[in-house]
Design an enzyme around this catalytic site. Structure first.
Site, PDB file in Angstrom:
ATOM      1  N   ARG A 149       0.843  -1.191   0.000  1.00 23.39           N
ATOM      2  CA  ARG A 149       0.000   0.000   0.000  1.00 23.39           C
ATOM      3  C   ARG A 149       0.884   1.249   0.000  1.00 23.39           C
ATOM      4  O   ARG A 149       1.897   1.312   0.713  1.00 23.39           O
ATOM      5  CB  ARG A 149      -0.863  -0.012   1.258  1.00 23.39           C
ATOM      6  CG  ARG A 149      -1.917   1.068   1.329  1.00 23.39           C
ATOM      7  CD  ARG A 149      -2.968   0.893   0.286  1.00 23.39           C
ATOM      8  NE  ARG A 149      -4.181   1.638   0.585  1.00 23.39           N
ATOM      9  CZ  ARG A 149      -5.150   1.806  -0.302  1.00 23.39           C
ATOM     10  NH1 ARG A 149      -5.054   1.293  -1.526  1.00 23.39           N
ATOM     11  NH2 ARG A 149      -6.233   2.460   0.011  1.00 23.39           N
TER      12      ARG A 149
ATOM     13  N   THR B 175      -8.509   0.269 -10.669  1.00 22.60           N
ATOM     14  CA  THR B 175      -7.892  -0.909 -10.049  1.00 22.60           C
ATOM     15  C   THR B 175      -7.994  -2.109 -10.970  1.00 22.60           C
ATOM     16  O   THR B 175      -8.807  -2.123 -11.891  1.00 22.60           O
ATOM     17  CB  THR B 175      -8.545  -1.257  -8.693  1.00 22.60           C
ATOM     18  OG1 THR B 175      -8.507  -0.123  -7.882  1.00 22.60           O
ATOM     19  CG2 THR B 175      -7.871  -2.392  -7.983  1.00 22.60           C
TER      20      THR B 175
ATOM     21  N   THR C 281      -3.443  -1.177  -7.910  1.00 21.60           N
ATOM     22  CA  THR C 281      -4.198   0.032  -8.236  1.00 21.60           C
ATOM     23  C   THR C 281      -3.297   1.252  -8.294  1.00 21.60           C
ATOM     24  O   THR C 281      -2.164   1.210  -7.807  1.00 21.60           O
ATOM     25  CB  THR C 281      -5.275   0.259  -7.140  1.00 21.60           C
ATOM     26  OG1 THR C 281      -6.134   1.326  -7.528  1.00 21.60           O
ATOM     27  CG2 THR C 281      -4.651   0.601  -5.799  1.00 21.60           C
TER      28      THR C 281
ATOM     29  N   GLU D 120      -5.408   3.931  -7.575  1.00 22.39           N
ATOM     30  CA  GLU D 120      -6.595   4.564  -6.997  1.00 22.39           C
ATOM     31  C   GLU D 120      -7.561   4.978  -8.096  1.00 22.39           C
ATOM     32  O   GLU D 120      -8.125   4.138  -8.742  1.00 22.39           O
ATOM     33  CB  GLU D 120      -6.220   5.740  -6.098  1.00 22.39           C
ATOM     34  CG  GLU D 120      -7.113   5.925  -4.891  1.00 22.39           C
ATOM     35  CD  GLU D 120      -8.613   6.012  -5.114  1.00 22.39           C
ATOM     36  OE1 GLU D 120      -9.270   4.967  -4.967  1.00 22.39           O
ATOM     37  OE2 GLU D 120      -9.136   7.099  -5.388  1.00 22.39           O
TER      38      GLU D 120
ATOM     39  N   GLU E 299      -3.438   7.678  -4.168  1.00 29.47           N
ATOM     40  CA  GLU E 299      -3.983   6.780  -3.136  1.00 29.47           C
ATOM     41  C   GLU E 299      -4.296   7.479  -1.829  1.00 29.47           C
ATOM     42  O   GLU E 299      -5.155   7.020  -1.066  1.00 29.47           O
ATOM     43  CB  GLU E 299      -2.986   5.642  -2.882  1.00 29.47           C
ATOM     44  CG  GLU E 299      -3.642   4.330  -2.525  1.00 29.47           C
ATOM     45  CD  GLU E 299      -4.380   3.724  -3.703  1.00 29.47           C
ATOM     46  OE1 GLU E 299      -5.570   3.410  -3.548  1.00 29.47           O
ATOM     47  OE2 GLU E 299      -3.773   3.570  -4.789  1.00 29.47           O
TER      48      GLU E 299
ATOM     49  N   ASP F 149      -7.657   8.109  -0.322  1.00 26.71           N
ATOM     50  CA  ASP F 149      -8.427   7.063   0.360  1.00 26.71           C
ATOM     51  C   ASP F 149      -8.502   7.308   1.872  1.00 26.71           C
ATOM     52  O   ASP F 149      -9.254   6.632   2.568  1.00 26.71           O
ATOM     53  CB  ASP F 149      -7.832   5.670   0.100  1.00 26.71           C
ATOM     54  CG  ASP F 149      -8.431   5.006  -1.139  1.00 26.71           C
ATOM     55  OD1 ASP F 149      -9.276   5.623  -1.805  1.00 26.71           O
ATOM     56  OD2 ASP F 149      -8.053   3.855  -1.441  1.00 26.71           O
TER      57      ASP F 149
ATOM     58  N   GLY G 188     -12.767  -1.998  -8.374  1.00 24.38           N
ATOM     59  CA  GLY G 188     -14.052  -1.322  -8.158  1.00 24.38           C
ATOM     60  C   GLY G 188     -14.187  -0.542  -6.869  1.00 24.38           C
ATOM     61  O   GLY G 188     -15.299  -0.345  -6.386  1.00 24.38           O
ATOM     62  N   GLY G 189     -13.071  -0.075  -6.282  1.00 25.30           N
ATOM     63  CA  GLY G 189     -13.182   0.746  -5.079  1.00 25.30           C
ATOM     64  C   GLY G 189     -13.924  -0.004  -3.984  1.00 25.30           C
ATOM     65  O   GLY G 189     -13.735  -1.207  -3.788  1.00 25.30           O
TER      66      GLY G 189
HETATM   67  N1  GLU Z   1      -8.143   2.907  -3.744  1.00 25.60           N
HETATM   68  C1  GLU Z   1      -9.076   1.824  -3.753  1.00 25.60           C
HETATM   69  C2  GLU Z   1      -8.923   0.963  -2.536  1.00 25.60           C
HETATM   70  O1  GLU Z   1      -7.827   0.691  -2.140  1.00 25.60           O
HETATM   71  C3  GLU Z   1      -8.844   0.956  -4.913  1.00 25.60           C
HETATM   72  C4  GLU Z   1      -9.042   1.711  -6.140  1.00 25.60           C
HETATM   73  C5  GLU Z   1     -10.408   1.606  -6.532  1.00 25.60           C
HETATM   74  O2  GLU Z   1     -10.763   0.612  -7.169  1.00 25.60           O
HETATM   75  O3  GLU Z   1     -11.137   2.491  -6.153  1.00 25.60           O
HETATM   76  O4  GLU Z   1      -9.885   0.512  -2.009  1.00 25.60           O
END
Ligand code: GLU
Length: 617
Positions: free
Chosen positions: A128, A430, A448, A450, A469, A472, A517-518
């Site tokens: 990460r 991602t 990813t 992000e 990132e 997040d 997909g976050g």
């Molecule tokens: N930043 C997101 C996460 O770590 C992943 C990226 C995404 O698919 O939004 O949950």
């Protein structure tokens, strides 16, 4: 099944126009990477790399499933040449950095869950992105304490965390793999140099980002060749990124964490150069932050479901905890109602699924982040799930959102607290890949940058996008007065939803699965697992099934579900469904007792992925 022809498409080179930003890109060769490696020195003259796009494959000897045919093909080649799942996962991921540069790559981070057949143990690697040492809980606030504008922060240097992906590749190759990193990154360098054929998804993702990309000359010169998104069917080459891979191959990842590539990353994040001279928030990354970074081997999360062991990603991801709690809740509902998930109708299945994921999101938002005291074991315990089911689950009616979070303190109280939080819910890019090899090793890897397109800022001369990132993190506590474990902090890694998962039975792997997909990643993974294990769908159908993503605020449904009788019935139960065109793009491999591997990638979402096996049946 006919074995697909997994050879590079030389003929295609003569049919497709080359339009990529080669000329602009050639100007920025990074120090130490000016000449091509021997393996790829004549690559640019050989036409684009192409591969078949089959969403499913069944056979033996090893399997790969990713969102991209070229990446899958290159991973398969590693398996065919005797590499193991770790080798192939690194090679596949590196190629995804080229062909899916808006979702992954050198400038990002991710999580690997790995089953080692020799030890029969599952471990994980955390790469990460980390915040700079200068970050505080108020870094994303204005002087008056209100949050910075989210999207302004996304497209800025301030959102850029220390890239972790190269550290994961290096660690994985050394610890689990059998090939040197220089070899595993060679296909990525070659694909970047020779190019790949632009498809609808790539063009659309470029178009979606065109305005941001145009704002940074280093990005425009690479990703907007000739000033616009490349045409479908044209060849996209990225010689700068080829040079970046070459630098990693020849200089090792030290070039990022201690050397010239790192200096370029730091300079770019600290002083983003814009096309019109306007300023964006500058980043705070330093060489010290890069030098302090490490990819970490962490124990996985574990829960049991239907007698199987489900292994996932621990903090800094919330994926393992939230998927695990969801599955525990579904078992609790079975007991509460006396009817197992496998025996209920589709409406009741999705109702239970929605209530379970909403509950898991309430709890993860309150308790999970990169802080020392995350109650992981308590959140993953069956008694806690039973307690939460008792508090909140009604088989006939959707509980009003937001659901209150629970107290994982062993109290077993059937009375819910009243404290409820509504999280922001934004889904982005991602990519996920799943690999299994002939020895039974399995890699489930989600990576990813992000947002699709990351920060929008490309490192000059290296051709890769920097992540965003750090957005997040929660910019301010999501509920005033309630501790928020996901505020920014020095060196801290933001909470993720990425959920690479491996399921074992009596110590043997039976499934690897994950999705982009976050925040919807958690619901997609849990849905694929339950559609497959409980609902009797084939792996292919479980991945294709219309999705519901209920996250204790937004409750999204794909049109095929929303506009069906099932959708109508769910709404009658109180589910406030919001139409969402696509949720997730999973890949998975099922390993059968007879030794066959069933590999499946998303068939249509995001243009569809590709699965392949070494020896098709
Ligand atoms: N930043 C997101 C996460 O770590 C992943 C990226 C995404 O698919 O939004 O949950």
């Amino acid at each position: 099944m006919t074995r697909p022809a997994l050879t590079a498409g030389l003929v295609a080179a003569m049919l497709v126009p080359a339009v990529a930003g080669s000329a602009a890109a050639a100007s920025g060769a990074p120090p130490g990477a000016a000449s091509s490696g021997a393996a790829v020195s004549s690559a640019a003259g050989r036409g684009p790399v192409t591969a078949p796009r089959n969403a499913t494959a069944v056979g033996t000897g090893g399997a790969v499933a990713s969102v991209d045919p070229v990446a899958t093909m290159e991973g398969l080649k590693v398996l065919e040449a005797g590499g193991n799942a770790a080798d192939a996962a690194v090679a596949t991921a590196a190629v995804l950095g080229v062909t899916e540069p808006f979702s992954s790559g050198i400038g990002g981070g991710g999580f690997l869950v790995y089953y080692d057949a020799k030890t029969t143990k599952v471990t994980t690697v955390d790469s990460r992105e980390a915040a700079p040492a200068t970050f505080t809980s108020r870094t994303f606030t204005k002087p008056d304490g209100t949050p910075l504008d989210f999207f302004t922060t996304v497209t800025s240097g301030l959102s850029v965390g220390v890239p972790g992906t190269p550290a994961l590749w290096d660690l994985t190759a050394r610890r689990y793999g059998t090939r040197p990193l220089s070899q595993l990154l060679a296909p990525a360098e070659e694909v970047a140099r020779r190019g790949f054929v632009v498809d609808d998804t790539y063009r659309q993702q470029t178009l979606d980002n065109a305005a941001r990309f145009a704002g940074f000359p280093a990005t425009a010169s690479v990703f907007l060749p000739g000033g616009s998104a490349p045409a479908v069917g044209s060849v996209f080459r990225n010689p700068q990124m080829a040079n970046a891979y070459h630098a990693l191959r020849t200089l090792g990842v030290d070039t990022l964490y201690h050397g010239a590539m790192g200096q370029a990353v730091v300079a770019t994040a600290q002083h983003p150069v814009t096309t019109d001279g306007s300023t964006v928030y500058p980043g705070q990354l330093t060489m010290g932050d890069l030098a302090a970074y490490d990819a970490r081997v962490l124990a996985p999360t574990r829960t049991t479901y239907r007698g199987l062991d489900v292994w996932g990603m621990p903090v800094p991801s919330s994926g393992g905890i939230a998927v695990g709690e969801t599955l525990n809740l579904l078992e609790a509902y079975d007991r509460q109602t006396g009817t197992p998930l496998s025996k209920v109708d589709e409406v009741q299945y999705l109702h239970r699924f929605s209530e379970a994921t909403a509950t898991a999101f309430a709890d993860r938002n309150r308790w999970v982040g990169s802080v020392p005291d995350v109650p992981t074991q308590a959140l993953l315990s069956q008694p806690f799930a039973n307690e939460r089911a008792c508090q909140l689950f009604d088989p006939m009616t959707a509980h009003a959102r937001p659901l209150p979070f629970g107290q994982p303190d062993g109290s077993s109280s059937c009375t819910p607290t009243t404290a409820a939080q509504t999280p922001a819910g934004i889904e982005h890019g991602t990519t996920h890949l799943t690999v299994a090899d002939r020895w039974g090793n399995v890699a489930s890897y989600t990576l990813t940058i992000e947002q699709t397109g990351g920060s929008g800022i490309t490192v000059p001369g290296y051709g890769f996008l920097l992540n965003n990132e750090l957005t997040d993190f929660d910019f301010v506590p999501i509920t005033p007065g309630v501790p928020d474990p996901n505020l920014p902090g020095p060196g801290k890694r933001p909470r993720s939803s990425m959920s690479p998962t491996i399921i074992t039975q009596d110590g043997r792997p039976v499934m690897g699965v994950g999705s982009p997909g976050g925040a919807t990643i958690i619901t997609t993974v849990a849905q694929v697992v339950t559609e497959y294990l409980d609902r009797g769908l084939s792996l292919k159908d479980a991945i294709a099934a219309a999705r519901l993503s209920s996250r204790n605020g937004a409750e999204q449904a794909e049109p095929a579900l929303l506009d069906s009788a099932v959708g109508t019935a769910l709404q009658a139960m109180g589910h406030q469904l919001v139409s969402t065109p696509e949720i997730g793009a999973a890949t998975a491999i099922v390993l059968r007792q007879d030794g066959t591997m069933h590999a499946a990638a998303e068939p249509t979402r995001r243009g569809g992925g590709a699965a392949a096996v070494v020896d098709p049946r």
